[in-house]
Design a protein around this motif. Sequence first.
Motif, mmCIF file in Angstrom:
data_model
loop_
_atom_site.group_PDB
_atom_site.id
_atom_site.type_symbol
_atom_site.label_atom_id
_atom_site.label_comp_id
_atom_site.label_asym_id
_atom_site.label_seq_id
_atom_site.Cartn_x
_atom_site.Cartn_y
_atom_site.Cartn_z
ATOM 1 N N TYR A 1 0.791 -1.226 0.000
ATOM 2 C CA TYR A 1 0.000 0.000 0.000
ATOM 3 C C TYR A 1 0.821 1.272 0.000
ATOM 4 C CZ TYR A 1 -3.697 -3.185 1.317
ATOM 5 O OH TYR A 1 -4.584 -4.213 1.334
ATOM 6 N N SER A 2 2.119 1.184 -0.310
ATOM 7 C CA SER A 2 2.893 2.414 -0.139
ATOM 8 C C SER A 2 2.479 3.454 -1.182
ATOM 9 C CB SER A 2 4.389 2.136 -0.188
ATOM 10 O OG SER A 2 4.704 1.325 -1.268
ATOM 11 N N SER A 3 2.259 4.633 -0.703
ATOM 12 C CA SER A 3 1.831 5.703 -1.592
ATOM 13 C C SER A 3 3.051 6.345 -2.228
ATOM 14 C CB SER A 3 1.047 6.749 -0.814
ATOM 15 O OG SER A 3 1.916 7.406 0.080
ATOM 16 N N LEU A 4 2.795 7.035 -3.293
ATOM 17 C CA LEU A 4 3.864 7.710 -4.011
ATOM 18 C C LEU A 4 4.579 8.707 -3.108
ATOM 19 C CD1 LEU A 4 5.248 7.964 -6.683
ATOM 20 C CD2 LEU A 4 3.529 9.626 -7.394
ATOM 21 N N PRO B 1 14.764 6.495 1.188
ATOM 22 C CA PRO B 1 16.084 6.442 0.559
ATOM 23 C C PRO B 1 16.386 5.052 0.014
ATOM 24 C CG PRO B 1 16.314 6.425 2.944
ATOM 25 C CD PRO B 1 14.835 6.487 2.647
ATOM 26 N N ILE B 2 15.726 4.679 -1.076
ATOM 27 C CA ILE B 2 15.965 3.378 -1.684
ATOM 28 C C ILE B 2 16.549 3.553 -3.084
ATOM 29 C CG2 ILE B 2 14.144 2.213 -0.372
ATOM 30 C CD1 ILE B 2 12.333 2.411 -2.764
ATOM 31 N N ASP B 3 17.094 2.473 -3.609
ATOM 32 C CA ASP B 3 17.762 2.540 -4.905
ATOM 33 C C ASP B 3 16.937 1.934 -6.024
ATOM 34 O OD1 ASP B 3 20.602 3.378 -4.001
ATOM 35 O OD2 ASP B 3 20.069 1.716 -2.664
ATOM 36 N N LYS B 4 16.056 0.990 -5.677
ATOM 37 C CA LYS B 4 15.470 0.164 -6.724
ATOM 38 C C LYS B 4 14.088 -0.345 -6.356
ATOM 39 C CE LYS B 4 18.285 -2.934 -8.655
ATOM 40 N NZ LYS B 4 19.059 -4.196 -8.794
ATOM 41 N N LEU B 5 13.220 -0.458 -7.346
ATOM 42 C CA LEU B 5 11.939 -1.142 -7.173
ATOM 43 C C LEU B 5 12.003 -2.489 -7.868
ATOM 44 C CD1 LEU B 5 9.244 1.633 -7.946
ATOM 45 C CD2 LEU B 5 10.227 0.999 -5.724
ATOM 46 N N THR C 1 3.034 1.332 -15.186
ATOM 47 C CA THR C 1 2.920 2.433 -14.226
ATOM 48 C C THR C 1 4.078 2.410 -13.219
ATOM 49 O OG1 THR C 1 0.517 2.331 -14.407
ATOM 50 C CG2 THR C 1 1.401 3.507 -12.503
ATOM 51 N N ILE C 2 4.406 1.202 -12.730
ATOM 52 C CA ILE C 2 5.500 1.088 -11.762
ATOM 53 C C ILE C 2 6.826 1.504 -12.398
ATOM 54 C CG2 ILE C 2 6.869 -0.529 -10.370
ATOM 55 C CD1 ILE C 2 4.274 -2.158 -9.931
ATOM 56 N N ILE C 3 7.032 1.078 -13.644
ATOM 57 C CA ILE C 3 8.276 1.438 -14.333
ATOM 58 C C ILE C 3 8.367 2.958 -14.520
ATOM 59 C CG2 ILE C 3 9.533 1.221 -16.533
ATOM 60 C CD1 ILE C 3 8.199 -1.710 -16.593
ATOM 61 N N GLY C 4 7.247 3.558 -14.916
ATOM 62 C CA GLY C 4 7.208 5.009 -15.076
ATOM 63 C C GLY C 4 7.475 5.725 -13.757
ATOM 64 N N MET C 5 6.893 5.176 -12.694
ATOM 65 C CA MET C 5 7.072 5.734 -11.358
ATOM 66 C C MET C 5 8.544 5.673 -10.955
ATOM 67 S SD MET C 5 5.177 4.214 -8.019
ATOM 68 C CE MET C 5 3.489 4.567 -8.300
ATOM 69 N N ALA C 6 9.153 4.520 -11.185
ATOM 70 C CA ALA C 6 10.569 4.349 -10.841
ATOM 71 C C ALA C 6 11.421 5.358 -11.601
ATOM 72 C CB ALA C 6 11.029 2.925 -11.161
ATOM 73 N N HIS C 7 11.150 5.494 -12.895
ATOM 74 C CA HIS C 7 11.944 6.421 -13.699
ATOM 75 C C HIS C 7 11.787 7.854 -13.194
ATOM 76 C CE1 HIS C 7 11.997 3.376 -17.252
ATOM 77 N NE2 HIS C 7 13.012 3.187 -16.411
#
Length: 276
Positions: A184-187, A194-198, A220-226
């Motif tokens: 459930y983590s929100s944006l 402080p993380i490096d990777k999803l 969506t997750i990939i876009g969010m990560a970018h």
Amino acid sequence: SKRQGSGGFQMYTEDMDAAAKERLELENDLRLALERDEFILFYQPQWDTQRGTLIGAEALLRWKHPKRGMVPPVQFIPVAEASGLINPIGEWVLKEACRQNKQWQESGLPPIRISVNLSIRQFEQPDLVDRVAQVLQSVQLEPAFIELEITESMAMDAERAIITLSSLKRLGVHISMDDFGTGYSSLSVLRRFPIDKLKIDRSFVRDFGDNQSNALIASTIIGMAHSLNLSVIAEGVETLEQVEFLRTLACYQVQGYYYSPPLPAEDFRTKFLKAI
Ligand code: C2E
Ligand code: CA
Ligand code: CA
Ligand code: CA
């Protein structure tokens, strides 16, 4: 009918007794497993599909039970978590992954980063950061060669998690968010972590072809990560079609059976470390 009902109930309690007995037995055996040296780590490669090179490996725990044979983590990790045994077991995992990584480096193989799963119980230990530092120190491994995989459940107490993660980052280890998309983590929370990777959970990688919503979630997750400047890896990649679809979404890091299942250390070394 009533008879059926009570029959069903009895079966249910018998099942419960069997399940409870089984669980107790597992827990007792688990208690002895560390001293009996019954744990092993397998290593699954993480692959860069753009460069065609190895990125690293995830260490996955296996339990070689004297009577049951290989017990899969889904069967014993929950017991280890409920009993608190996951803390010493998890520390063994970290230490063994560090030791193995250091040994590979010392034998002249190209250095890789190994990721290790952290359970929420471990994450909540007040002295977690000291313990991680101590393990790295004792093995003399550079922290950058270790990645800790956390999950969204650890973001529940966001303020506390941020403090712990910041200390781990200061130590120099990498952090990834495992099974991403299942919690459930929100944006807004994620932005402050402080993380490096999803790591995209494998449930979203499955059935890309005929499940539009999975494809949409992955994208969506990939876009969010970018947009958050995080790197992103897809897990559970089993087919070339999945690799190619991920490439169209600019996700070039993958892990899954398409490349390799988790392997014993020696097999991983000969198959993947010699080939870099
Ligand atoms: P996880 O961290 O999400 O690990 C990935 C799981 O997916 C592994 O299962 C791996 O073997 C499996 N997998 C990899 N590629 C594919 C694929 O292409 N298709 C499918 N269907 N599966 C794939 P495994 O090794 O059975 O581990 C299951 C879970 O047990 C892990 O899920 C993790 O939550 C837990 N676990 C494993 N080792 C440890 C550990 O050392 N500590 C802790 N706390 N948990 C662990
Ligand atoms: Ca993992
Ligand atoms: Ca995962
Ligand atoms: Ca998982």
